[in-house]
Design an enzyme around this catalytic site. Sequence first.
Site, PDB file in Angstrom:
ATOM      1  N   SER A 187      75.880  20.418  24.528  1.00 31.12           N
ATOM      2  CA  SER A 187      74.756  20.828  23.697  1.00 31.12           C
ATOM      3  C   SER A 187      73.904  21.795  24.497  1.00 31.12           C
ATOM      4  CB  SER A 187      73.912  19.607  23.297  1.00 31.12           C
ATOM      5  OG  SER A 187      73.336  19.013  24.450  1.00 31.12           O
ATOM      6  N   LYS A 188      72.963  22.435  23.813  1.00 28.01           N
ATOM      7  CA  LYS A 188      72.131  23.415  24.508  1.00 28.01           C
ATOM      8  C   LYS A 188      71.339  22.762  25.637  1.00 28.01           C
ATOM      9  CE  LYS A 188      69.463  27.512  23.775  1.00 28.01           C
ATOM     10  NZ  LYS A 188      69.208  28.606  22.840  1.00 28.01           N
ATOM     11  N   ARG A 189      70.943  21.524  25.435  1.00 25.90           N
ATOM     12  CA  ARG A 189      70.185  20.822  26.470  1.00 25.90           C
ATOM     13  C   ARG A 189      71.021  20.632  27.725  1.00 25.90           C
ATOM     14  NH1 ARG A 189      67.970  14.586  26.053  1.00 25.90           N
ATOM     15  NH2 ARG A 189      67.008  14.503  28.112  1.00 25.90           N
ATOM     16  N   PHE A 190      72.337  20.509  27.555  1.00 26.79           N
ATOM     17  CA  PHE A 190      73.200  20.225  28.692  1.00 26.79           C
ATOM     18  C   PHE A 190      74.135  21.384  29.015  1.00 26.79           C
ATOM     19  CE2 PHE A 190      71.922  16.003  27.269  1.00 26.79           C
ATOM     20  CZ  PHE A 190      71.573  15.420  28.469  1.00 26.79           C
ATOM     21  N   GLY A 191      73.683  22.610  28.794  1.00 31.50           N
ATOM     22  CA  GLY A 191      74.428  23.747  29.311  1.00 31.50           C
ATOM     23  C   GLY A 191      75.091  24.652  28.302  1.00 31.50           C
TER      24      GLY A 191
END
Length: 476
Positions: A247-251
């Site tokens: 996800s965007k939060r994780f890369g």
Amino acid sequence: MQNSTGPRVRFAPSPTGFLHVGSARTALYNLLFARREKGTYILRIEDTDVERSKDELTGQILSALEWLGLGHDEGPYRQSDRFDLYRASADRLIAEGKAYRAFETSEELDAERKRAEAEKHSYRYSGAGREIAPDESDRRARAGEKFVVRLKMPAETIVVEDLIRGRVEFPAQALDDFVLVRSDGHPLYHFSVCVDDADMRITHVLRGDDHLANTPKHVALFRALNAEVPAFAHLGMILGTDRKKLSKRFGAAAVEEWRDQGIFPEALVNFLALLGWSPGEDREILSREEMEREFSLERIGASPSVFDPEKLLWMNAQYMARLPAEELLERAKPYAPAGLPEKDAALAAVELHRTRARTAIEMGRALSTYAADPEEYDPDGLRKNVRPETAVEIERLIAKFEGVSSWTAPELDAALRELAAEMKISASRLIHPTRLALTGVTVGAPLFDVVALLGKETALRRMRKFVEKIRRDKRE
């Protein structure tokens, strides 16, 4: 370098979104495989989805690939320029009896799906279009009746010998006659990709494992097109550090977002290369030449890989530490303010901070220390390090520094510690507020190296401004 006799691979992004790290890894693996096997790497833009494809996204994809240094040997081809080829291929499959027109309306198909749901089994197209005689099909099409084109799927288990996952079987009952061309004449993904792969003589298809379920359809299509079926290699997923889908939060940022965060392209390429592939011997920092020489599908694992942003920052720092100071300065300049000191001092600042900065942004921020006096001071730093006596103590340190004969880090260090001993206070009681006065923050490179690099005039001016500031705050 293009080779007419070696394997032919392709990277085929869809311009319906930005180029993200998963797609960038796919592009990289295709390119490395082509270089290792002395083959040809082709770039193809799959833009047949007219509602969602955008020219600006095509531009972003091409820009991101260029920034990463992932140049192609052929292309970029655009599917939107190849509709005549798809139309001719569909007509040929119909004429050869390998595909057929299906005239059901969307309402009729919806009713079929609802019956399947009511009977609690998965929906498969009934195959009713197969029963329409060719002459009748032609007549209805000429009359203007709407239809889709479907492939006649073989009634057999389709076996794929995946180069990464091994043998995968797809039973006939799980596959139905899927749509090749929509009723508006637009080819669908499965059809256009296989027609293109056949036309471009693609020998190996390296792609994400989210495409594994599409493979039996593609195998059947290649056979129907009388084309050689390419070898398939499906790459494992990339997960976030939470072990869930990226996800965007994780890369899962667009590639150029990492550029904008000060990551170097060669560091990102190195990092992506190791998300699934291992060169052996626990090596982590690899040149592009080493990757191209040593890459092999045999060393790609089928298991998911984890995208760890902290590991990427570490790797970027390794690349920064290896760059010549002049090149590192040039790369950091876009992230640094105007007013940097003259070149020798700027290079000295780069050398001082190169092992502490992990990105070009962090290096630019470090260089800003030498460009202008701090306009603000860290509030926590002020709260922790400013006491009622601090103004007087810093004034005494200013006087001590004014008398230093040699403005060097060792001399400045000795002067401060000598003053601390005279005042019977700890050296840290002077060090922390002095760093705050000079840089506006409480952490950074060794203080006395910073003081020496700033120069006597600048350092003393900043210390005096700091004394004025804390006295003004006290009055207020």
